[in-house]
Design a protein around this motif. Structure first.
Motif, PDB file in Angstrom:
ATOM      1  N   VAL A  73      22.528  -1.197  12.508  1.00  0.00           N
ATOM      2  CA  VAL A  73      23.319  -0.525  11.474  1.00  0.00           C
ATOM      3  C   VAL A  73      23.203   0.968  11.744  1.00  0.00           C
ATOM      4  O   VAL A  73      22.115   1.460  12.028  1.00  0.00           O
ATOM      5  CB  VAL A  73      22.755  -0.844  10.069  1.00  0.00           C
ATOM      6  N   PRO A  74      24.317   1.717  11.696  1.00  0.00           N
ATOM      7  CA  PRO A  74      24.208   3.160  11.963  1.00  0.00           C
ATOM      8  C   PRO A  74      23.186   3.811  11.022  1.00  0.00           C
ATOM      9  O   PRO A  74      23.066   3.393   9.873  1.00  0.00           O
ATOM     10  CB  PRO A  74      25.622   3.680  11.650  1.00  0.00           C
ATOM     11  N   PRO A  75      22.451   4.818  11.520  1.00  0.00           N
ATOM     12  CA  PRO A  75      21.421   5.438  10.677  1.00  0.00           C
ATOM     13  C   PRO A  75      22.030   5.995   9.390  1.00  0.00           C
ATOM     14  O   PRO A  75      23.127   6.544   9.416  1.00  0.00           O
ATOM     15  CB  PRO A  75      20.868   6.575  11.544  1.00  0.00           C
ATOM     16  N   HIS A  76      21.328   5.811   8.292  1.00  0.00           N
ATOM     17  CA  HIS A  76      21.851   6.321   7.022  1.00  0.00           C
ATOM     18  C   HIS A  76      20.699   6.593   6.059  1.00  0.00           C
ATOM     19  O   HIS A  76      19.595   6.126   6.248  1.00  0.00           O
ATOM     20  CB  HIS A  76      22.818   5.317   6.402  1.00  0.00           C
ATOM     21  N   SER A 122      14.657  -5.253  11.377  1.00  0.00           N
ATOM     22  CA  SER A 122      13.536  -4.319  11.493  1.00  0.00           C
ATOM     23  C   SER A 122      14.089  -2.917  11.314  1.00  0.00           C
ATOM     24  O   SER A 122      15.277  -2.675  11.512  1.00  0.00           O
ATOM     25  CB  SER A 122      12.877  -4.453  12.871  1.00  0.00           C
ATOM     26  N   ASP A 123      13.229  -2.001  10.877  1.00  0.00           N
ATOM     27  CA  ASP A 123      13.605  -0.589  10.895  1.00  0.00           C
ATOM     28  C   ASP A 123      12.374   0.225  11.260  1.00  0.00           C
ATOM     29  O   ASP A 123      11.370  -0.338  11.710  1.00  0.00           O
ATOM     30  CB  ASP A 123      14.253  -0.155   9.574  1.00  0.00           C
ATOM     31  N   GLU A 124      12.438   1.523  11.072  1.00  0.00           N
ATOM     32  CA  GLU A 124      11.341   2.385  11.494  1.00  0.00           C
ATOM     33  C   GLU A 124      10.029   2.038  10.804  1.00  0.00           C
ATOM     34  O   GLU A 124       8.953   2.376  11.276  1.00  0.00           O
ATOM     35  CB  GLU A 124      11.691   3.848  11.199  1.00  0.00           C
ATOM     36  N   LEU A 125      10.089   1.369   9.664  1.00  0.00           N
ATOM     37  CA  LEU A 125       8.878   1.141   8.873  1.00  0.00           C
ATOM     38  C   LEU A 125       8.338  -0.277   8.939  1.00  0.00           C
ATOM     39  O   LEU A 125       7.249  -0.560   8.426  1.00  0.00           O
ATOM     40  CB  LEU A 125       9.140   1.517   7.400  1.00  0.00           C
ATOM     41  N   GLY A 126       9.077  -1.214   9.529  1.00  0.00           N
ATOM     42  CA  GLY A 126       8.537  -2.566   9.579  1.00  0.00           C
ATOM     43  C   GLY A 126       9.540  -3.609  10.035  1.00  0.00           C
ATOM     44  O   GLY A 126      10.679  -3.297  10.397  1.00  0.00           O
ATOM     45  N   HIS A 178      17.016   5.505   7.551  1.00  0.00           N
ATOM     46  CA  HIS A 178      16.594   4.389   8.405  1.00  0.00           C
ATOM     47  C   HIS A 178      17.736   3.759   9.186  1.00  0.00           C
ATOM     48  O   HIS A 178      18.908   3.937   8.881  1.00  0.00           O
ATOM     49  CB  HIS A 178      15.791   3.346   7.618  1.00  0.00           C
ATOM     50  N   THR A 179      17.355   3.061  10.234  1.00  0.00           N
ATOM     51  CA  THR A 179      18.283   2.414  11.145  1.00  0.00           C
ATOM     52  C   THR A 179      17.911   0.944  11.262  1.00  0.00           C
ATOM     53  O   THR A 179      17.177   0.555  12.158  1.00  0.00           O
ATOM     54  CB  THR A 179      18.189   3.060  12.559  1.00  0.00           C
ATOM     55  N   PRO A 180      18.377   0.112  10.345  1.00  0.00           N
ATOM     56  CA  PRO A 180      18.019  -1.311  10.423  1.00  0.00           C
ATOM     57  C   PRO A 180      18.678  -1.986  11.628  1.00  0.00           C
ATOM     58  O   PRO A 180      19.817  -1.667  11.969  1.00  0.00           O
ATOM     59  CB  PRO A 180      18.593  -1.894   9.118  1.00  0.00           C
TER      60      PRO A 180
END
Ligand SMILES: [Zn+2]
Lengths: 206, 214
Positions: free
Chosen positions: B139-142, B158-162, B178-180
């Motif tokens: 997904v585009p970063p938002h 997943s994203d930057e946090l988990g 975040h960028t899922p």
């Protein structure tokens, strides 16, 4: 007040009358009389005790104008759904609380503008404890009976925060403004109070 | 078994009935999939029962018990005799077709599709939707102006946090960018609730929040 003793059994759905204080058991028995025998005298006792407390709840929640309506809706549900109550799952006051909370939400939803298109019933979003949706063990239930004592042992500022948020239906912003504390401080108090209640409940199970 | 849960204050607000309808839907969907939180909720409900039992009784003015029973006897029992449901219930059940494939998805990009539930559910300032992200897609970063709550119904991301899987309850506020990325092998389907980006204060809240309106 009689203290309940500790139960170690993990058997679910097992009624354990010897472990309850008399008051808790009294309401269970009365509700069973209503469920199985449509006993009006038993229901009168439940009504006389709980209706004024439901009214107090409504007034605390800022729905005073509909307070009597709420009382009637809740007591109607209690009368008609008494057979759905299972004493292994929740105390009578907890069961009645969940019904009261849901009826209050129903009243709010009806008064709002969004009711026309709502496709999710309140009962689907907030389930009333029943055989199939409850995970309580007898242990947890016995611990819950100590709650009233545990609440009174909370430091005052935490107790006030819990009561305002939980019982007066206020938003965190409103409570923080009323107490004149930052939002973060309020959340800190709420978290601490939940931790304390949990610790006190666990300690009493040992 | 779910690894990410609503925090205890969210559960407390839900149990008290003061969480918004849209947020409550997200919590209820998580509860359907998470026995641990159902256990915690029971304790919180017991807190409500205790506070109810402890409250100072107020006289009921309209009618006494006998009048109440007369009214009750006069009312026909409804066909569905009770509002108290017994089975564990998926609150999305009546909002969706039987299978995710039968949902009339609206394509957003080649990797992302959406099904908007806002009209069926929410008041102003809240957005509720199902999202489907193609397996492995980004997904585009938002970032968000308000709080975004996601409950995973199928697959994972997943994203930057988990890394998150079916049942997980994930919240991101405005401070997160975040960028899922959907996990490989399976499309990720989740319920997303985006809260009003407006910060209501004090008395105005009741006027503006449809859930609290009187
Ligand atoms: Zn959980």
């Amino acid at each position: 007040m009689a203290q309940t003793s500790v139960i170690r059994s993990k058997v679910r759905h097992m009624s354990a009358p010897g472990t309850r204080d008399q008051d808790t058991q009294k309401w269970v028995d009365l509700l069973h009389q209503v469920a199985h025998h449509r006993d009006r005298e038993a229901f009168r006792q439940i009504y006389d005790h709980f209706a004024p407390r439901i009214k107090a709840y409504a007034m605390n929640q800022g729905v005073s104008q509909q307070a009597d309506e709420l009382v009637q809706e809740v007591m109607t549900s209690v009368w008609r759904s008494a057979d759905k109550y299972a004493d292994s799952l929740a105390s009578v006051s907890t069961w009645i609380f969940t019904i009261t909370r849901n009826q209050r939400i129903d009243l709010l939803r009806k008064a709002g503008r969004m009711q026309a298109e709502i496709k999710v019933e309140t009962e689907e979003l907030w389930q009333i404890p029943s055989e199939d949706n409850t995970v309580s063990s007898i242990q947890q239930l016995s611990a819950q009976r100590h709650l009233s004592k545990s609440i009174s042992e909370l430091p005052e500022e935490q107790m006030i925060a819990v009561k305002k948020v939980y019982y007066e239906g206020k938003t965190h912003q409103e409570v923080a403004a009323e107490l004149n504390i930052p939002l973060g401080t309020l959340k800190g108090r709420l978290r601490l109070s939940m931790q304390k209640l949990r610790v006190m409940l666990e300690a009493k199970e040992l | 078994m779910s690894g990410y849960h609503p925090d205890e204050i969210t559960l407390m607000d839900y149990s008290a009935g003061s969480l918004s309808l849209a947020q409550s839907l997200a919590v209820a969907v998580h509860l359907f999939m998470c026995g641990q939180c159902r256990g915690q909720l029971e304790q919180l409900n017991a807190l409500g029962g205790t506070l109810l039992a402890q409250s100072d009784p107020q006289a009921v003015e309209v009618q006494g018990f006998d009048d109440f029973m007369d009214t009750l006897d006069a009312k026909p029992e409804p066909q569905i005799t009770t509002k108290v449901q017994s089975r564990l219930y998926n609150p999305l059940q009546n909002l969706l077709p039987d299978s995710f494939d039968a949902i009339p998805w609206r394509k957003q990009t080649k990797d992302i599709a959406e099904y908007d539930l806002t009209k069926q559910l929410a008041g102003q300032g809240v957005r509720v939707a199902l999202q489907k992200i193609r397996a492995g897609a980004k997904v585009p970063p938002h970032s968000h102006r308000g709080q975004e709550t996601t409950v995973i119904l199928s697959g994972g991301f997943s994203d930057e946090l988990g890394v998150y899987h079916k049942g997980d309850f994930v919240t991101r506020d405005a401070s997160h960018r975040h960028t899922p990325t959907a996990l490989q092998n399976e499309d990720c389907i989740c319920l997303t609730v985006l809260d009003a980006p407006i910060y209501f204060v004090s008395g105005f809240y009741r006027l503006l929040n449809p859930f609290m309106r009187w």
